[in-house]
Scaffold this motif. Structure first.
Motif, PDB file in Angstrom:
ATOM      1  N   ASN A  96       0.720  -1.071  -0.016  1.00  0.00           N
ATOM      2  CA  ASN A  96      -0.005   0.010   0.033  1.00  0.00           C
ATOM      3  C   ASN A  96       0.862   1.156  -0.116  1.00  0.00           C
ATOM      4  O   ASN A  96       2.078   1.180   0.304  1.00  0.00           O
ATOM      5  CB  ASN A  96      -0.924  -0.126   1.023  1.00  0.00           C
ATOM      6  N   GLY A 125      -0.737  -0.599  -4.480  1.00  0.00           N
ATOM      7  CA  GLY A 125      -2.129  -0.930  -4.660  1.00  0.00           C
ATOM      8  C   GLY A 125      -3.050  -1.262  -3.318  1.00  0.00           C
ATOM      9  O   GLY A 125      -2.502  -1.295  -2.275  1.00  0.00           O
ATOM     10  N   SER A 126      -4.140  -1.399  -3.574  1.00  0.00           N
ATOM     11  CA  SER A 126      -5.088  -1.936  -2.626  1.00  0.00           C
ATOM     12  C   SER A 126      -4.571  -3.511  -2.002  1.00  0.00           C
ATOM     13  O   SER A 126      -3.904  -4.286  -2.823  1.00  0.00           O
ATOM     14  CB  SER A 126      -6.687  -1.717  -2.836  1.00  0.00           C
ATOM     15  N   SER A 128      -6.603  -6.039  -2.229  1.00  0.00           N
ATOM     16  CA  SER A 128      -6.967  -6.955  -3.240  1.00  0.00           C
ATOM     17  C   SER A 128      -6.345  -7.088  -4.350  1.00  0.00           C
ATOM     18  O   SER A 128      -5.944  -8.259  -4.988  1.00  0.00           O
ATOM     19  CB  SER A 128      -8.365  -6.574  -3.544  1.00  0.00           C
ATOM     20  N   VAL A 129      -5.698  -5.920  -4.904  1.00  0.00           N
ATOM     21  CA  VAL A 129      -4.844  -5.802  -5.884  1.00  0.00           C
ATOM     22  C   VAL A 129      -3.609  -6.482  -5.806  1.00  0.00           C
ATOM     23  O   VAL A 129      -3.407  -7.158  -6.775  1.00  0.00           O
ATOM     24  CB  VAL A 129      -4.734  -4.170  -6.509  1.00  0.00           C
ATOM     25  N   GLU A 132      -3.937 -10.153  -5.632  1.00  0.00           N
ATOM     26  CA  GLU A 132      -4.366 -10.908  -6.909  1.00  0.00           C
ATOM     27  C   GLU A 132      -3.054 -10.976  -7.515  1.00  0.00           C
ATOM     28  O   GLU A 132      -2.569 -11.884  -8.502  1.00  0.00           O
ATOM     29  CB  GLU A 132      -5.097  -9.973  -7.792  1.00  0.00           C
ATOM     30  N   LYS A 133      -2.035  -9.871  -7.718  1.00  0.00           N
ATOM     31  CA  LYS A 133      -0.655  -9.917  -8.531  1.00  0.00           C
ATOM     32  C   LYS A 133       0.079 -10.863  -7.614  1.00  0.00           C
ATOM     33  O   LYS A 133       1.143 -11.641  -8.188  1.00  0.00           O
ATOM     34  CB  LYS A 133      -0.166  -8.529  -8.252  1.00  0.00           C
ATOM     35  N   GLY A 194      -5.835   0.761   1.755  1.00  0.00           N
ATOM     36  CA  GLY A 194      -5.912  -0.626   1.466  1.00  0.00           C
ATOM     37  C   GLY A 194      -5.007  -1.441   2.764  1.00  0.00           C
ATOM     38  O   GLY A 194      -4.693  -2.483   2.602  1.00  0.00           O
TER      39      GLY A 194
END
Length: 299
Positions: A96, A125-126, A128-129, A132-133, A194
């Motif tokens: 974050n 990013g957040s 969740s982002v 995912e990465k 985030g």
């Protein structure tokens, strides 16, 4: 034995001409000739028979050819391996924005001192982002809030108190033991970085049967601060982000510990621990401890 001399030998064999070999190597013809002669002196044999401008591989040259080829190929493979190793020493970190601005700004110089060969890519990013990465192997590790997912590991890295702050000239009268109903009447900006679980804040108001007056949501810290400076808004922000403003008196803290004692917990999140060298894992954890100790001393 000079690898450049062996390479010149192979080029002359391939092109059957010193002139053409020189052009291919972007060298002068005398330079290539000198390299061949140096190699012949070192081997104490004639590698070529010269007939005017033509060069013909000698029997000794034929004997040496497979060894020369193997030497150059081995060197090339070694260079390729080193290049791949250097590339693999790049670490991609997902985080974050707050952690990037404060912890990584402190940690990266220290990591480079101990691991000068390492390169870093930072993606913000957040949660969740970043998750995912991480799961799609686009990043190696994440600095995010706790996530409960199969195959994902979390190790507590940092804890940072969250403060409810407003401008020193905000008209809100600062009483002791503020009630949630009083806060619900105030304009709020929510900083969504985030790393917070804002459910705790919402529940604080729900217990009193009221709803927070959230007029603005932003994922940009400076936007949140700018709105506070209008003297109309208050916001829950990480202590590190407003430390200077609190110390200078520009911002003041509203004591809500009797209602909510909230911390921003940042976890070192990863799929497999062997992604990075053990020594670097230890360095990350040690740096986090050092960072928190420094902040405590500053407080």
């Amino acid at each position: 034995m000079n690898i450049d001399h062996i390479e010149a030998f192979l080029y002359v064999v391939h092109y059957k001409s010193i002139h053409k070999a020189a052009n291919a190597l972007f060298l002068s013809q005398p330079t290539v000739t000198a390299r061949i002669k140096s190699l012949e002196r070192e081997l104490n044999v004639d590698l070529f028979h010269r007939d005017g401008r033509s060069v013909i591989l000698s029997d000794k040259g034929k004997d040496f050819l497979p060894f020369a080829t193997q030497i150059v190929q081995t060197i090339q493979q070694g260079k390729k391996q080193l290049k791949e190793t250097q590339q693999s020493d790049e670490i991609c970190i997902g985080t974050n924005l707050v952690t990037a601005q404060y912890f990584l700004a402190y940690a990266l110089p220290k990591w480079k001192e101990s691991f000068p060969h390492m390169r870093f890519q930072i993606i913000t990013g957040s949660t969740s982002v970043i998750l995912e990465k991480l799961q799609s192997h686009q990043i190696d590790i994440g600095f995010i809030q706790y996530v409960h997912k199969e195959g994902v590991n979390n190790e507590l890295l940092l804890s940072n108190a969250v403060k409810l702050v407003m401008h020193q000239d905000h008209p809100f009268i600062r009483h002791t033991l503020i009630k949630a109903k009083e806060l619900a009447k105030q304009k709020m900006v929510f900083f969504e970085c985030g790393a917070f679980d804002w459910n705790y804040v919402h529940k604080m108001f729900e217990v009193e049967g009221v709803t927070a007056n959230i007029e603005v949501r932003t994922d940009h810290l400076e936007v949140a601060k700018a709105l506070i400076r209008t003297q109309e808004y208050m916001s829950f922000l990480p202590h590190l982000c407003v430390k200077k403003e609190l110390e200078s008196g520009e911002f003041v803290e509203i004591n809500v510990k009797h209602l909510l004692d909230m911390n921003q917990h940042i976890f070192l999140t990863y799929m497999k621990k062997d992604t990075l060298a053990p020594a670097f894992w230890e360095m990350i954890l040690e740096t986090a401890v050092q960072f928190e100790n420094v902040q405590e001393k500053l407080d």
